[in-house]
Design an enzyme around this catalytic site. Structure first.
Site, PDB file in Angstrom:
ATOM      1  N   ARG A   1       0.850  -1.179   0.000  1.00 44.72           N
ATOM      2  CA  ARG A   1       0.000   0.000   0.000  1.00 44.72           C
ATOM      3  C   ARG A   1       0.891   1.236   0.000  1.00 44.72           C
ATOM      4  O   ARG A   1       2.106   1.137   0.136  1.00 44.72           O
ATOM      5  CB  ARG A   1      -0.999   0.009   1.170  1.00 44.72           C
ATOM      6  CG  ARG A   1      -0.655  -0.750   2.414  1.00 44.72           C
ATOM      7  CD  ARG A   1       0.472  -0.179   3.220  1.00 44.72           C
ATOM      8  NE  ARG A   1       0.327   1.253   3.432  1.00 44.72           N
ATOM      9  CZ  ARG A   1       1.326   2.086   3.623  1.00 44.72           C
ATOM     10  NH1 ARG A   1       2.566   1.642   3.614  1.00 44.72           N
ATOM     11  NH2 ARG A   1       1.111   3.356   3.825  1.00 44.72           N
ATOM     12  N   GLY A   2       0.270   2.390  -0.194  1.00 42.82           N
ATOM     13  CA  GLY A   2       1.022   3.613  -0.417  1.00 42.82           C
ATOM     14  C   GLY A   2       1.033   3.893  -1.908  1.00 42.82           C
ATOM     15  O   GLY A   2       1.376   3.019  -2.723  1.00 42.82           O
TER      16      GLY A   2
ATOM     17  N   ARG B   1      -7.424  -0.134  -7.004  1.00 43.88           N
ATOM     18  CA  ARG B   1      -7.572   0.927  -6.003  1.00 43.88           C
ATOM     19  C   ARG B   1      -7.868   2.216  -6.759  1.00 43.88           C
ATOM     20  O   ARG B   1      -6.977   2.807  -7.364  1.00 43.88           O
ATOM     21  CB  ARG B   1      -6.310   1.109  -5.151  1.00 43.88           C
ATOM     22  CG  ARG B   1      -5.753  -0.113  -4.495  1.00 43.88           C
ATOM     23  CD  ARG B   1      -6.170  -0.429  -3.071  1.00 43.88           C
ATOM     24  NE  ARG B   1      -6.578   0.617  -2.194  1.00 43.88           N
ATOM     25  CZ  ARG B   1      -5.857   1.115  -1.174  1.00 43.88           C
ATOM     26  NH1 ARG B   1      -4.627   0.698  -0.973  1.00 43.88           N
ATOM     27  NH2 ARG B   1      -6.368   2.009  -0.368  1.00 43.88           N
TER      28      ARG B   1
ATOM     29  N   ASP C   1      -2.423  10.493  -2.076  1.00 42.24           N
ATOM     30  CA  ASP C   1      -2.731   9.489  -3.093  1.00 42.24           C
ATOM     31  C   ASP C   1      -3.157  10.129  -4.403  1.00 42.24           C
ATOM     32  O   ASP C   1      -3.021   9.529  -5.461  1.00 42.24           O
ATOM     33  CB  ASP C   1      -3.830   8.552  -2.590  1.00 42.24           C
ATOM     34  CG  ASP C   1      -3.306   7.615  -1.530  1.00 42.24           C
ATOM     35  OD1 ASP C   1      -3.032   6.456  -1.863  1.00 42.24           O
ATOM     36  OD2 ASP C   1      -3.136   8.044  -0.373  1.00 42.24           O
TER      37      ASP C   1
ATOM     38  N   ASN D   1      -5.995  12.002   0.624  1.00 44.23           N
ATOM     39  CA  ASN D   1      -5.058  11.187   1.399  1.00 44.23           C
ATOM     40  C   ASN D   1      -5.867  10.323   2.355  1.00 44.23           C
ATOM     41  O   ASN D   1      -7.101  10.399   2.402  1.00 44.23           O
ATOM     42  CB  ASN D   1      -4.052  12.072   2.143  1.00 44.23           C
ATOM     43  CG  ASN D   1      -2.856  11.292   2.651  1.00 44.23           C
ATOM     44  OD1 ASN D   1      -2.245  10.515   1.924  1.00 44.23           O
ATOM     45  ND2 ASN D   1      -2.515  11.484   3.919  1.00 44.23           N
TER      46      ASN D   1
END
Length: 342
Positions: free
Chosen positions: A47-48, A90, A238, A248
């Protein structure tokens, strides 16, 4: 540079640090099919925003190795379902689409090459995306290092650290550089419910690096800010859009409001790959909603009544007027400057 890597490429195999297991266990998932990488993105093994962009690039590289195409046009056609599968994993983080579009365009611009040549080019480009991210992280750190003085305290949210990227992290990059240069500073890490990325990952990786970090419940931030215990905030993003609005991890907006109320600067570390100039305002950013179990359970233990209704937005949008500056590898910009200077 931090020792643990979120993702590694080794001779056609992708190894992903399973961040669901942190901090208790360090274990890498071995991925030899693009679907395994797609699922790892969806289930938060990786993730990130920058890290999942890198993962998407490597997923295309893995898929290219198993493609049975006889022509370059067929090669592109065979990869199209892979592109779409990755983009759908995502929806809020723009880095996945950025990486997919970059590789897709590379193929489209080189259809005169053989399938073997295209496959080699795709793999080289995925590795390049990873290597570039490490350099981007460091440049963002250099553009934020001036904030760090002996005795200062910075607050951060979620995990925009080394494990969310290819290397130094975005929000944490200046922390690693400050540590390297012997600056004495403190970090306040918000736990970041519901998945606890701040508690499980940010606190873990900063402690591994020997950085002075203190963990707080998310709702403690306001009290510390009011007491004057925080000098500035740095978070990741993001997706940041044309007017400077920032998407975010859920709770970032609340922290930004608290910072503004208490006259504490609020900085967003944003690689260009996370900036989406195709969207004019944050209201247009798709916000991912995730499973209710992330809220009702912690590591498999139920903490809420069976059958309770849940709202689980994974992200929120911080309006540009709460952001002091957006820091990219190209420099430091006021939110209103993005559309003119990038």
């Amino acid at each position: 540079m931090p020792m643990l890597q979120s993702i590694k490429w080794e001779n056609g195999t992708v190894f992903i640090l399973d961040q669901r297991l942190l901090p208790e266990k360090i274990e890498y998932l071995k991925c030899t099919h693009y679907e395994e990488i797609a699922q790892a993105i969806e289930n938060l093994s990786i993730r990130g925003a920058p890290a999942i962009g890198i993962a998407a690039a490597y997923a295309i590289a893995v898929a290219s190795l198993s493609a049975k195409s006889f022509s370059s046009e067929e090669f592109l056609s065979d990869l199209n379902p892979v592109f779409q599968r990755l983009i759908n994993t995502r929806p809020t983080a723009v880095n996945i689409k950025w990486a997919v579009d970059r590789i897709k365009k590379l193929i489209e611009n080189n259809l005169s090459l053989s399938v073997t040549e295209l496959r080699d080019m795709v793999i080289e480009e995925a590795i390049k995306i990873h290597e570039e991210d490490i350099q981007v992280n460091r440049k963002i750190g250099e553009n934020l290092i001036h904030l760090f003085k002996d005795g200062c305290t910075v607050i951060t949210y979620c995990n925009a650290g080394a494990l969310a990227t290819g290397g130094y992290g975005t929000a944490t990059a200046p922390m690693y550089l400050a540590k390297e240069r012997g600056i004495n500073f403190k970090v306040i890490a918000c736990e970041t419910r519901p998945v606890l990325q701040g508690a499980r990952i940010t606190a873990f990786e900063l402690m591994q690096a020997g950085i002075d970090v203190t963990l707080i419940c998310d709702n403690t931030a306001g009290a510390l800010l009011r007491k004057g215990m925080i000098d500035f905030a740095i978070v990741g993003t993001d997706r940041t859009v044309r007017n400077g609005d920032v998407a975010n991890k859920i709770g970032t907006y609340s922290l930004a409001v608290l910072c503004k109320e208490n006259n504490v600067p609020f900085y967003v570390a944003a690689p260009l790959s996370s900036i989406d100039m195709s969207i004019s305002t944050g209201d247009m950013i798709p916000i991912e909603e995730r499973a209710s179990e992330e809220v009702t359970n912690i590591k498999g233990v139920r903490i809420a009544p069976e059958g309770v209704k849940v709202i689980n937005f994974a992200f929120d949008v911080t309006p540009a007027n709460y952001v002091t500056a957006i820091v990219t590898e190209k420099g430091v910009f006021k939110p209103e400057e993005l559309r003119f200077k990038l």
